[in-house]
Each structure stands twice: as C-alpha cells, then as structure tokens.
Design an enzyme around this catalytic site. Structure first.
Site, PDB file in Angstrom:
ATOM      1  N   GLU A  51       0.838  -1.195   0.000  1.00 16.45           N
ATOM      2  CA  GLU A  51       0.000   0.000   0.000  1.00 16.45           C
ATOM      3  C   GLU A  51       0.878   1.253   0.000  1.00 16.45           C
ATOM      4  OE1 GLU A  51      -3.707   1.921   2.585  1.00 16.45           O
ATOM      5  OE2 GLU A  51      -2.377   0.467   3.532  1.00 16.45           O
ATOM      6  N   LYS A 126      -9.412   2.760  -2.800  1.00 16.06           N
ATOM      7  CA  LYS A 126      -9.773   2.284  -1.465  1.00 16.06           C
ATOM      8  C   LYS A 126     -11.113   2.888  -1.034  1.00 16.06           C
ATOM      9  CE  LYS A 126      -7.536   2.010   3.116  1.00 16.06           C
ATOM     10  NZ  LYS A 126      -6.284   2.347   3.834  1.00 16.06           N
ATOM     11  N   CYS A 169      -6.048  -2.680   2.454  1.00 15.51           N
ATOM     12  CA  CYS A 169      -5.873  -2.540   3.899  1.00 15.51           C
ATOM     13  C   CYS A 169      -7.203  -2.557   4.677  1.00 15.51           C
ATOM     14  CB  CYS A 169      -5.070  -1.277   4.207  1.00 15.51           C
ATOM     15  SG  CYS A 169      -4.373  -1.261   5.888  1.00 15.51           S
TER      16      CYS A 169
END
Length: 291
Positions: A51, A126, A169
């Site tokens: 990430e 994300k 994540c």
C-alpha cells in the site's frame, strides 16, 4: 493455466532524510523494481506491491508536505515505471499509489493494475478510509485522501494469468468486500496494507484465512516489515497467501522483503473437500444486509 506463481512485497520505505519528494519516490521505485525482478526470477508472473509503495506511510502524522507525493494514476512517474517494468519482465503488477486526480484535484489511495504488456487494465480506489490510533501510533488517512467514488466499486481485472481483485488494507475488515469481488469473478484477491498494533496483528492471522475458505478464493495480504524512518514506527510484516481451504501457502522466497507462492487455481473449480457448499446453502433472506 492452472498453476500460478504470485508474489507480494513486504518492505519499508527507503531512507528519506533530507530528500525531496521526487527523490524519495525514485529511491522507492528503484527498490521495488529490484524486488519485482527477484520475483520474476523465482517464477512469479504476478506481483502486488505494498500500500502506498512509493512513499513512507505518512498518515502517521498530519502534515501537508506529504500531499506532494500524490500523482496521476495514468502516466505519473510511478505508474510509468511500473508499466515499463511489467512489459520488460512479462508480469502483471498491482501498484498501489497515492493518486491525484487531475480533473478534480481530489486525492485517493489507489491500486493501479498493469498487465504483462505494460498496459493499464484499470484501478481500484480504497473504499474505507480509517482515522484513529492504537497503542503504537496514529493513522490519519482522512487528512490525505477520500474514499473511492467511482463505479464499479468492486472492479475485477482479467489478466492472462487469472482474474484478480483488490481490497486495500482497511477494506479487508468489512463484511461483503471479498464476497462482492468473488461474485464479480475474482479468483485471486490482493490486499496491500500498512498495518500495526496488537489487535491488527492477531486479526491478520485470521481474516484472510477465513475469507479465502468461506468464498473459495486465493487472498494475498502484503504488509510492511520493519521500522520505518523518520518516525521509527515498526510494522510486523507477516505477509502471506491464503488458499481456498483455509491454509497458508508455502513461501518460496528467501528474501525477507518478498513472498512468493504457487497457487493451484484448479482447486477453485473442485468441490469443497469439507463437503460444504456455502453458496448453495446460504439463506440470503436472513443474512444478506443488501436484501
């Protein structure tokens, strides 16, 4: 192709003291290209980088200077370098960057998927953005970027080596994310992450294994490993691939910054060895929050 070797990176940012943003990015690009080359020598045809890989994990603090790391997801320096590397090595590269959308000026935490010809297949932004702190430190991500706002929210990418999805994540904690990616056709889901703290460490060992088993899919989770300057925050690494029967796959790499595993994609077409058929026997009228 039924057998696929895939790879994950688990590394901290290169030392950054006194360097301007463009030099920090360049040092990290050089470092990751070397890791991609090592993965290819180990037989990998697909790799997911960490990430926000071209930079340190700047969300440990709120400082506008880190906004300078945001770049274009089509032809910025990181994607351009990954396109050249993917084409040269014949690999699919999942490259998570700090994106600046030129048209709107908005910033996102974005994974760009590049195929083995060096072409951009698309990107995933994300969806879930954390802001909080634990016993080790702060994660002020909402200061830097917003949640993904482009449809489809759960894209999948058809590559020559299999159909993949991405959950970045914090996304991994939310019910339905892996389900939606699997329903959309993903057979391998990459989850690039920057994570730390005691509870996160415990859950890291469980979440991917349970979701991979529940949805009969492969999941690769990448986390940074080591202490990262300038803050000294330590990341626990523990990157691994989870298989559809709830097992960790063997790491074939001797480099601590790299995880390489062989995925038997044919397993996804076979009956569950437990005798379970969760998709057939589910009661969506009782359990699916979308209904």
């Amino acid at each position: 192709m039924t057998k696929l070797r895939a790879a994950l990176t688990q590394t901290v940012s290169r030392p950054i003291r006194g360097l301007p943003p463009e030099r920090i990015r360049e040092a990290n690009l050089d470092h990751h290209v070397r890791l991609i080359e090592k993965a290819r020598k180990a037989g990998a045809r697909m790799i997911c980088l960490g990430e926000l890989f071209p930079a340190p994990y700047f969300a440990l603090e709120k400082d506008e200077k880190w906004l300078a790391f945001a770049e274009d997801a089509a032809d910025g320096p990181s994607v351009s370098r990954m396109r050249e590397t993917a084409r040269r090595l014949g690999m699919v590269v999942v490259a998570p960057i700090f994106e600046l959308e030129r048209r709107t000026g908005r910033r996102y935490n974005t994974a760009v998927v590049v195929d083995e010809r060096g072409e951009v297949l698309g990107k995933y932004r994300k969806l879930h953005i954390p802001c909080g702190k634990n016993e080790q430190g702060e994660f002020a991500e909402t200061f830097y970027y917003g949640r993904g706002d482009s449809e489809p929210y759960f894209p999948v990418f058809k590559t020559s080596f299999g159909t993949i999805g991405v959950a970045i994540c914090y996304d991994r904690h939310f019910e339905g994310v892996v389900r939606r990616l699997r329903e959309n056709g993903a057979r391998l889901i990459f989850s690039p992450a920057v994570t730390f703290g005691a509870k996160s460490r415990r859950m890291w060992e469980m979440e991917f294994l349970v979701d991979a088993c529940r949805h009969r899919v492969f999941i690769g989770g990448s986390n940074r490993l080591g202490a990262e300057k300038p803050w000294g925050q330590r990341f626990f690494g523990a990157s691994y691939f989870a298989g559809p029967d709830g097992e960790k796959l063997k790491n074939l790499s001797r480099d601590p910054s790299l995880v390489v595993a062989e995925l038997d994609l044919a397993l996804l077409e076979r009956p569950d060895p437990s005798g379970w058929d969760l998709r057939r026997d589910e009661r969506p009228d009782l359990t699916d929050p979308r209904r």
